[in-house]
Design a protein around this motif. Structure first.
Motif, PDB file in Angstrom:
ATOM      1  N   ARG A 134      -2.148  31.070 -32.542  1.00 40.44           N
ATOM      2  CA  ARG A 134      -1.531  31.930 -31.531  1.00 40.44           C
ATOM      3  C   ARG A 134      -0.038  31.640 -31.409  1.00 40.44           C
ATOM      4  N   THR A 135       0.761  32.679 -31.450  1.00 38.20           N
ATOM      5  CA  THR A 135       2.205  32.540 -31.238  1.00 38.20           C
ATOM      6  C   THR A 135       2.443  32.261 -29.756  1.00 38.20           C
ATOM      7  N   PRO A 136       3.126  31.181 -29.412  1.00 41.52           N
ATOM      8  CA  PRO A 136       3.306  30.850 -27.988  1.00 41.52           C
ATOM      9  C   PRO A 136       4.244  31.833 -27.299  1.00 41.52           C
ATOM     10  N   LEU A 137       3.843  32.320 -26.143  1.00 37.08           N
ATOM     11  CA  LEU A 137       4.689  33.230 -25.377  1.00 37.08           C
ATOM     12  C   LEU A 137       5.478  32.390 -24.380  1.00 37.08           C
ATOM     13  N   THR A 138       6.504  31.734 -24.891  1.00 33.63           N
ATOM     14  CA  THR A 138       7.387  30.914 -24.078  1.00 33.63           C
ATOM     15  C   THR A 138       8.452  31.800 -23.426  1.00 33.63           C
ATOM     16  N   LYS A 139       9.175  31.220 -22.496  1.00 32.37           N
ATOM     17  CA  LYS A 139      10.273  31.957 -21.862  1.00 32.37           C
ATOM     18  C   LYS A 139      11.290  32.392 -22.909  1.00 32.37           C
ATOM     19  N   LYS A 140      11.634  31.506 -23.818  1.00 33.35           N
ATOM     20  CA  LYS A 140      12.600  31.842 -24.866  1.00 33.35           C
ATOM     21  C   LYS A 140      12.093  32.996 -25.713  1.00 33.35           C
ATOM     22  N   ASN A 141      10.829  32.930 -26.106  1.00 34.00           N
ATOM     23  CA  ASN A 141      10.272  33.997 -26.938  1.00 34.00           C
ATOM     24  C   ASN A 141      10.209  35.319 -26.185  1.00 34.00           C
ATOM     25  N   VAL A 153       9.467  37.829 -33.060  1.00 39.86           N
ATOM     26  CA  VAL A 153       9.082  36.426 -33.024  1.00 39.86           C
ATOM     27  C   VAL A 153       7.792  36.182 -33.803  1.00 39.86           C
ATOM     28  N   GLU A 154       6.845  37.096 -33.699  1.00 41.61           N
ATOM     29  CA  GLU A 154       5.561  36.914 -34.399  1.00 41.61           C
ATOM     30  C   GLU A 154       5.743  36.886 -35.910  1.00 41.61           C
ATOM     31  N   LEU A 155       6.584  37.759 -36.436  1.00 42.66           N
ATOM     32  CA  LEU A 155       6.822  37.772 -37.873  1.00 42.66           C
ATOM     33  C   LEU A 155       7.461  36.462 -38.319  1.00 42.66           C
ATOM     34  N   GLU A 156       8.409  35.966 -37.543  1.00 40.47           N
ATOM     35  CA  GLU A 156       9.026  34.673 -37.875  1.00 40.47           C
ATOM     36  C   GLU A 156       7.978  33.566 -37.897  1.00 40.47           C
ATOM     37  N   HIS A 157       7.047  33.620 -36.948  1.00 44.61           N
ATOM     38  CA  HIS A 157       5.988  32.618 -36.893  1.00 44.61           C
ATOM     39  C   HIS A 157       5.103  32.703 -38.133  1.00 44.61           C
ATOM     40  N   ALA A 158       4.772  33.914 -38.561  1.00 44.65           N
ATOM     41  CA  ALA A 158       3.948  34.090 -39.752  1.00 44.65           C
ATOM     42  C   ALA A 158       4.636  33.512 -40.988  1.00 44.65           C
ATOM     43  N   VAL A 159       5.937  33.747 -41.094  1.00 43.96           N
ATOM     44  CA  VAL A 159       6.705  33.201 -42.225  1.00 43.96           C
ATOM     45  C   VAL A 159       6.662  31.673 -42.193  1.00 43.96           C
ATOM     46  N   GLU A 160       6.814  31.096 -41.004  1.00 45.01           N
ATOM     47  CA  GLU A 160       6.779  29.631 -40.862  1.00 45.01           C
ATOM     48  C   GLU A 160       5.438  29.073 -41.302  1.00 45.01           C
TER      49      GLU A 160
END
Length: 502
Positions: A471-478, A488-495
């Motif tokens: 799960r991609t964290p839904l932080t304040k920054k995100n 943000v989700e796409l960046e997470h998938a790449v990571e």
């Protein structure tokens, strides 16, 4: 979910694209000639009847054909007792708005994304046409914050800033106020997760002129604002997830809804991301002439061509972006998944209502007619891709798109990634009725069953769909980045893919 492939291609030359796509997203019919005795339910036209009589006819048909009455514990008698008097009163008063709201409430009582009613924008706008100059989001830690604030609005003038925590709404803790936020004017929520997300989104929608007293915290300091809802052209919704990041141009085309974002140029869009990672955006699982060329390219062909190109390029991994995927053909999903499997695997059994017998029976998908047990199978096919695969998912990934997520999640090298799980609505859609006032109501009349002949993916007691395995964290920054349109989700998938490739 399923439409006979040959029928889809035949329709392309006979009806408008918008009508075709509408049928595919909401009137997706199961194979019609699977068994001589099988007869799929047919849509009915009650448009010429009085409102009360039309409702009675609708209720009889809907309650008889709906696929998940037992699974979702739908109390049809209670629904009839609740909404029939409202329909009768609306008819006696010749009040179309009251009739529409009652009918919409009735339909909205079913927690199923495949159950829907035509919208009447001019009425909807009376109830949700106003915004307060900001959007809200619930973080993974449970806090509710303002993700975007209109710098030209009263909220900003009174000190509200993006990132501020919302504490109280009209004298109540925001978390309590959220429980009473109606979601009547958006799609039915099949899961508790989606319902909670929609309540946060629609917290900031109200009739124009509605007042609210807001308590919030900025940099540790508590402040107050007194606001009045104004016509903001839906900005608070546009700045929330997923609208701020993922276009819904195709879905809005299907529903003939206004959207400043154009529909995609093709059902599959592809590119190689930095780091040599293949990326495919899959909007749906059916053939459509989105480019208005006079010929619908094969979506499966586009998929396989992209995969062959990625193999030739030696990509390190693959991202299948199925966020906002509108669904389509189950057989096409099975054929797509065939490129990731080395052994034959059951995809589903289709358990459908037989209008000829008023009974439920397993009906084979016509694309794989002849299977010994009438199941639909994932059968390995070229090109094969054996690297890491990430499916990006969200709550607007619905129907057959959810089957694609399921198939990727079940791979040893597959992951599902996103802030939220899929919609939780996987039944065979196709039931429907036309109602007075040019309204149409649609529902599923078939279930997707797993190898144990149990319902799969469709929600029950608020739980369903395909959850993110990571799960991609839904932080304040995100959350603030999302409101600015950053993916943000796409960046997470790449990571994730990068971390797993040596």
């Amino acid at each position: 979910m399923s439409v006979p492939t040959n029928s889809v291609r035949a329709y392309l030359g006979k009806i408008s694209l918008a009508v075709l796509l509408l049928l595919l997203i909401a009137l997706q019919a199961v194979p019609a000639a699977a068994q001589p005795a099988y007869r799929a339910p047919q849509p009915e036209d009650y448009g010429g009847l009085a409102w009360s009589e039309a409702f009675d006819r609708l209720h009889g048909k809907f309650s008889r054909e709906y696929a998940f009455t037992g699974w979702k514990k739908i109390d049809w008698a209670a629904l009839y007792s609740q909404f029939k008097p409202r329909i009768d009163r609306a008819q006696a008063a010749d009040d179309f708005t009251a009739y529409y709201l009652a009918l919409r409430g009735y339909v909205h009582s079913i927690p199923d994304g495949h159950v829907r009613i035509t919208t009447v924008p001019e009425i909807d706008k009376k109830f949700i046409g106003g915004g307060f100059g900001f959007s809200a989001v619930k973080l993974s830690d449970g806090r509710i914050i303002a993700a975007w604030v209109d710098e030209a609005g009263a909220a900003f003038a009174q000190g509200l800033r993006a990132g501020a925590e919302l504490l109280a709404w009209n004298g109540r803790p925001v978390k309590d106020a959220l429980k009473d936020v109606p979601t009547l004017f958006t799609a039915n929520s099949a899961t508790a997760e989606d319902l909670a997300s929609q309540q946060v989104r629609y917290l900031t929608r109200a009739p124009r002129g509605t007042g609210v007293s807001l308590v919030f915290a900025v940099n540790g300091e508590t402040a107050r604002a007194t606001l009045s809802a104004y016509d903001d052209s839906g900005k608070s919704l546009a700045r929330s997830y997923p609208a701020a990041v993922v276009s819904d141009g195709l879905r809005d085309l299907l529903l003939n809804a206004a959207n400043p974002q154009p529909p995609p140029a093709a059902m599959i869009e592809k590119k190689i991301l930095p780091g040599n990672i293949g990326y495919m955006k899959i909007w749906g699982e059916f053939d459509a002439d989105l480019g208005d060329t006079g010929r619908a390219p094969s979506t499966l062909g586009l998929f396989r061509t992209a995969l062959a190109e990625f193999n030739a390029a030696g990509v390190k991994g693959l991202i299948l972006d199925i966020r906002n995927n509108v669904g389509g053909l189950d057989s096409m999903v099975a054929d797509m998944l065939a490129s990731f499997y080395r052994e034959e695997v059951l995809y589903e059994y289709q358990n459908c209502f037989n209008a000829a017998t008023d009974a439920w029976e397993i009906v084979p998908d016509d694309a794989q007619a002849g299977a010994a047990d009438a199941g639909l199978y994932i059968r390995p096919a070229a090109p094969f891709f054996g690297g890491p695969v990430v499916a990006l998912v969200n709550g607007k990934c619905v129907s057959s798109g959810e089957g694609l997520a399921m198939g990727i999640r079940n791979l040893p090298n597959g992951e599902t990634v996103g802030f939220y799980g899929t919609n939780g609505s996987f039944g065979m859609a196709g039931g429907g009725a036309k109602m007075p006032g040019n309204l149409e109501i649609h529902w599923p009349f078939g279930q997707s069953l797993d190898k144990n002949r149990q319902v799969q993916i469709d929600s029950r007691d608020g739980t369903g769909g395909i959850a993110p395995s990571v799960r991609t964290p839904l932080t304040k920054k995100n959350a603030l980045r999302i409101a600015r349109g950053e993916d943000v989700e796409l960046e997470h998938a790449v990571e994730i893919i990068t971390s797993r490739v040596k």
